[in-house]
Structures are given as structure tokens and as C-alpha cells.
Design a protein around this motif. Structure first.
Motif, short mmCIF file in Angstrom:
data_model
loop_
_atom_site.label_atom_id
_atom_site.label_comp_id
_atom_site.label_asym_id
_atom_site.label_seq_id
_atom_site.Cartn_x
_atom_site.Cartn_y
_atom_site.Cartn_z
N GLU A 288 -2.61 -2.41 7.47
CA GLU A 288 -2.55 -3.63 6.65
C GLU A 288 -3.93 -4.27 6.58
N ARG A 289 -4.44 -4.46 5.38
CA ARG A 289 -5.77 -5.03 5.25
C ARG A 289 -5.79 -6.27 4.36
N GLY A 290 -4.69 -6.54 3.69
CA GLY A 290 -4.65 -7.72 2.83
C GLY A 290 -5.05 -7.39 1.40
N ARG A 291 -4.56 -8.22 0.48
CA ARG A 291 -4.71 -7.94 -0.94
C ARG A 291 -6.17 -7.76 -1.37
N GLU A 292 -7.01 -8.67 -0.91
CA GLU A 292 -8.39 -8.63 -1.38
C GLU A 292 -9.05 -7.30 -1.01
N SER A 293 -8.81 -6.87 0.22
CA SER A 293 -9.37 -5.61 0.68
C SER A 293 -8.79 -4.45 -0.11
N PHE A 294 -7.47 -4.42 -0.27
CA PHE A 294 -6.85 -3.34 -1.04
C PHE A 294 -7.46 -3.27 -2.44
N GLU A 295 -7.68 -4.44 -3.05
CA GLU A 295 -8.24 -4.46 -4.41
C GLU A 295 -9.64 -3.86 -4.43
N ARG A 296 -10.43 -4.23 -3.43
CA ARG A 296 -11.80 -3.69 -3.39
C ARG A 296 -11.80 -2.18 -3.21
N LEU A 297 -10.92 -1.71 -2.37
CA LEU A 297 -10.88 -0.26 -2.12
C LEU A 297 -10.39 0.50 -3.35
N PHE A 298 -9.49 -0.12 -4.07
CA PHE A 298 -9.01 0.51 -5.31
C PHE A 298 -10.14 0.56 -6.34
N LYS A 299 -10.83 -0.56 -6.46
CA LYS A 299 -11.97 -0.60 -7.40
C LYS A 299 -13.03 0.41 -7.03
N ALA A 300 -13.21 0.63 -5.73
CA ALA A 300 -14.22 1.59 -5.27
C ALA A 300 -13.82 3.02 -5.63
N GLY A 301 -12.53 3.22 -5.96
CA GLY A 301 -12.12 4.56 -6.41
C GLY A 301 -11.02 5.22 -5.61
N ALA A 302 -10.49 4.52 -4.59
CA ALA A 302 -9.38 5.13 -3.83
C ALA A 302 -8.17 5.25 -4.75
N ASP A 303 -7.45 6.34 -4.63
CA ASP A 303 -6.34 6.61 -5.55
C ASP A 303 -4.97 6.27 -4.97
N ARG A 304 -4.85 6.49 -3.67
CA ARG A 304 -3.51 6.37 -3.06
C ARG A 304 -3.64 5.66 -1.72
N TYR A 305 -2.53 5.08 -1.28
CA TYR A 305 -2.55 4.40 0.02
C TYR A 305 -1.22 4.67 0.72
N LEU A 306 -1.33 5.17 1.93
CA LEU A 306 -0.12 5.40 2.73
C LEU A 306 0.04 4.27 3.73
N LEU A 307 1.19 3.64 3.71
CA LEU A 307 1.47 2.59 4.69
C LEU A 307 2.96 2.68 5.00
N ARG A 308 3.27 3.49 5.98
CA ARG A 308 4.70 3.62 6.30
C ARG A 308 5.27 2.25 6.64
N HIS A 309 6.47 1.99 6.17
CA HIS A 309 7.10 0.71 6.56
C HIS A 309 7.69 0.86 7.97
N GLU A 310 7.79 2.09 8.44
CA GLU A 310 8.24 2.45 9.80
C GLU A 310 9.73 2.21 10.02
N SER A 311 10.22 1.02 9.63
CA SER A 311 11.67 0.77 9.71
C SER A 311 12.00 -0.32 8.71
N SER A 312 13.08 -0.13 7.97
CA SER A 312 13.47 -1.15 6.99
C SER A 312 14.36 -2.21 7.61
N SER A 313 14.63 -2.08 8.91
CA SER A 313 15.41 -3.11 9.59
C SER A 313 14.44 -4.13 10.20
N LYS A 314 14.54 -5.35 9.74
CA LYS A 314 13.63 -6.39 10.26
C LYS A 314 13.74 -6.50 11.77
N ARG A 315 14.97 -6.39 12.25
CA ARG A 315 15.20 -6.50 13.70
C ARG A 315 14.45 -5.40 14.45
#
Ligand code: 5AD
Length: 336
Positions: free
Chosen positions: A127-154
Motif C-alpha cells: 500500500e503506497r497511497g493514491r498519489e504514489s500509485f498515480e506517479r508510478l502509473f505515469k512513470a509507465g508501470a502497467d499492472r499492480y498486484l496487491l492481494r487483499h489477503e482476506s475479504s473478511s474484515k475480522r
């Protein structure tokens, strides 16, 4: 099938039913992508991490890990080696390491994109935050993997001290909005997971519609507080791969290293269940044994690029064809 029907299907499925479901899912994958298996060169850029996910062998609390981080030049060397071997899709993965600032990463992405024509870059750096994600996308990154790991909040909040399920989901939505081909994914066999939780996973992924879904069994790591928790089951992992293939027919789904760790034949089984991506390791050999997410992680021969031909032959012997191209999601349009 309604969620209630799906739940009872999952709760009552027997060995024969699993086989039929896998064959069906494999058929769906064949319709979408044929018999191709996309290869991605995985580069584990750092095992420093500021987080303390309870299951993870490189979490910040673990003293026994020898920490390393690759320099941008070393990363470029790994890409160069992979490019020469024919890889056109690279995954830069690491712990949440603040050393890799937006500036460093943007320069790195820019260099890779300008030196190596036609490659896709996937980031998997937490997790890097929106601003960082935007910069990395602009720099040319195509894809981002961020497993949610579990969809149960608990479950999520229990396993991730100092993090929150809401932030995780927000990050994934943000990545999608920005325009990344986005990967979510989960661990199978976490404490507290059962049929209801797996059903929730399917509904969560159906609604999120990620382009990539990584699913692997939890495997205990001896230095973590979950050292004595049993590993997730291969059968459940395969079942979930098949169901996700049917629910999200165009998804890119890896046969993960964790699956091969549980069973030497796991990679074939995952492909037969509907997976269509394999990520051979291109990290420098000396560092591989330090990226110890869990015990028994296979890093020596099987997944090294030196063994690329062996991997290709294995894939052929399973009846599939290894593909070295970018391997975008089918409904994706490459940026100009
Ligand atoms: N067992 C299996 N997978 C793990 N990961 C981290 N620790 C473990 C473990 N003990 C997975 C997480 C993470 C990915 C990079 O590795 O799902 O997102």
C-alpha cells in the motif's frame, strides 16, 4: 447460480465433483486464452518491510531474516537477463520498503521502459497511497498486484496489525481507477476460514473484478507467530482457482509458488484447474533464499531463469504452451 446455491454446492462437493468443476474451468480458460501459459519474470527487489503481517516470514518483527535490497542497477540487470531470455513481462515485488521512494521507482520504471522495448511492468510493493500509485502509473508501470489477503474484515484485521481492511479495499479501487491492470488475491487456509468465508471471497472478487487473482495456500513460516498453524489445503486452493476462473473468465490467474511448495505436482494441478500464469524467479541467486515468505519455498532450481527451458518443457509436457509476451488481460488496450 445464487450465492445460496453456490454455498451448498461448495459445502457438498465431492472428489468427482471437484474434477468435473476443474475440467469446466479449464475449458473456460481455453476459450479465453487457449492453451497458453504466460510467463512473468519475478524480481524480488527487497525483503525489508515496515508491516507486521502475522503469517509473513519477512515481516518487520522477524529478526532471523537477513535483509537485502537490490539497487536499481541490479534490478535493471535482472530485467536485462530476463529480456535476453525472451521475457516481456516483469514483476517487481518486495516488502513495503520506504527506501523505494516514488522518485527512485519512477526513474527505475522509466529506465526499464526506455531500455527494453515492449515490456510490461507489474509492481507488487504494498500500500503506497493514491498519489504514489498515480506517479508510478505515469512513470509507465502497467499492472499492480496487491492481494487483499482476506475479504473478511475480522480475519484481515486480526492478521494485519496496524493495517485496515478498508484501506486495502480502497487501495485496490484506487489502482483500478488510475488504470492499472489490478491484481487482488487471497490466502487459503487462514484461521477462521470456512465455506462461508470462501463464498464471501468469490462474491468479493466478482464485485471487484480485478484483472489478476493470485491464490495460494497459507504455509507456516517457523519464525512467525503462526509457525504451528496448519497449511492451507491444496484441494481448497484448486477449487477456488476453478470457481474464480468461471466467475471471472478473462482473469489472469497464476499457478503460485505456494501451490508447488505444497505438492510437487501443484503447478500442473493449478493449470488444470484454470490458472494461466507462471512467474519464474529472476532475482539474483544469492538473494532468493532470503525472501522467505514461508518455509520450504522452492527457489533453488525449478523457478530460476537458468531453468527456463526446463520450465517450458514441463509446461509442454502438461499439454500447454509457454508464452513470453506481455500477456495483458484480454479486454485490455495497451497504452499508446
Ligand atoms: N504463506 C503463503 N503465502 C504467503 N504470503 C506471505 N506470507 C505467506 C505465507 N506464510 C503471500 C501473501 C503476499 C504474497 C507476496 O505472499 O499473500 O501477498
Amino acid at each position: 447460480m445464487s450465492p445460496v446455491e453456490l454455498r451448498s454446492f461448495m459445502a457438498s462437493i465431492d472428489a468427482r465433483g471437484r474434477e468435473e468443476l476443474m475440467a469446466l474451468a479449464r475449458g473456460v480458460c481455453d476459450e479465453q486464452y487457449g492453451d497458453g501459459v504466460f510467463l512473468r519474470g519475478l524480481i524480488e527487489i527487497s525483503n525489508y518491510c515496515r508491516m507486521s503481517c502475522l503469517y509473513c516470514g519477512i515481516n518487520r518483527e522477524i529478526r532471523s531474516v537477513q535483509r537485502y535490497r537490490l539497487t536499481p542497477n541490479e534490478i535493471i540487470e535482472c530485467v536485462a537477463k530476463g529480456y535476453e531470455l525472451g521475457f516481456r513481462s516483469f514483476v517487481l515485488q518486495g516488502g513495503e520498503d520506504p527506501w523505494f521512494t516514488d522518485e527512485i521507482l519512477s526513474d527505475l520504471i522509466g529506465s526499464i521502459k526506455s531500455q527494453f522495448q515492449g515490456v510490461a511492468i507489474t509492481l507488487s510493493l504494498g500500500e503506497r497511497g493514491r498519489e504514489s500509485f498515480e506517479r508510478l502509473f505515469k512513470a509507465g508501470a502497467d499492472r499492480y498486484l496487491l492481494r487483499h489477503e482476506s475479504s473478511s474484515k475480522r480475519i484481515y484485521d486480526t492478521l494485519h496489525p496496524g493495517m485496515s481492511f478498508e484501506n486495502r479495499v480502497e487501495s485496490l479501487k484506487c489502482l483500478k481507477e488510475i488504470g492499472f491492470q489490478t491484481g487482488a488475491g487471497l490466502l487459503v487456509g487462514l484461521p477462521g476460514q470456512g465455506v462461508d468465508e470462501y463464498l464471501d471471497e468469490l462474491l468479493f472478487l466478482r464485485d471487484l473484478e480485478p484483472e489478476m487473482v493470485g491464490m495460494g495456500p497459507f504455509i507456516p513460516q517457523s519464525s512467525t507467530v503462526m509457525a504451528n498453524h496448519p497449511a492451507g489445503s491444496l484441494e481448497d486452493t484448486l477449487l477456488l482457482i476453478s470457481l474464480i476462473r468461471i466467475i471471472l473468465p478473462q482473469a489472469l490467474i497464476p499457478a503460485t509458488t505456494a501451490v508447488s511448495t505444497l505438492n510437487p505436482n501443484g503447478r500442473k494441478m493449478a493449470l488444470d484447474a484454470g490458472a494461466n500464469v507462471i512467474m519464474p524467479n529472476l532475482s539474483p541467486f544469492a538473494n532468493r533464499c532470503k525472501y522467505t515468505l514461508y518455509d520450504g519455498k522452492r527457489f533453488v532450481s525449478e523457478e530460476s531463469a537458468e531453468e527456463l527451458n526446463a520450465i517450458k518443457q514441463d509446461i509442454a509436457s502438461y499439454g500447454y504452451v509457454a508464452k513470453m509476451e506481455r500477456g495483458d488481460h484480454k479486454l485490455w488496450r495497451v497504452r499508446e
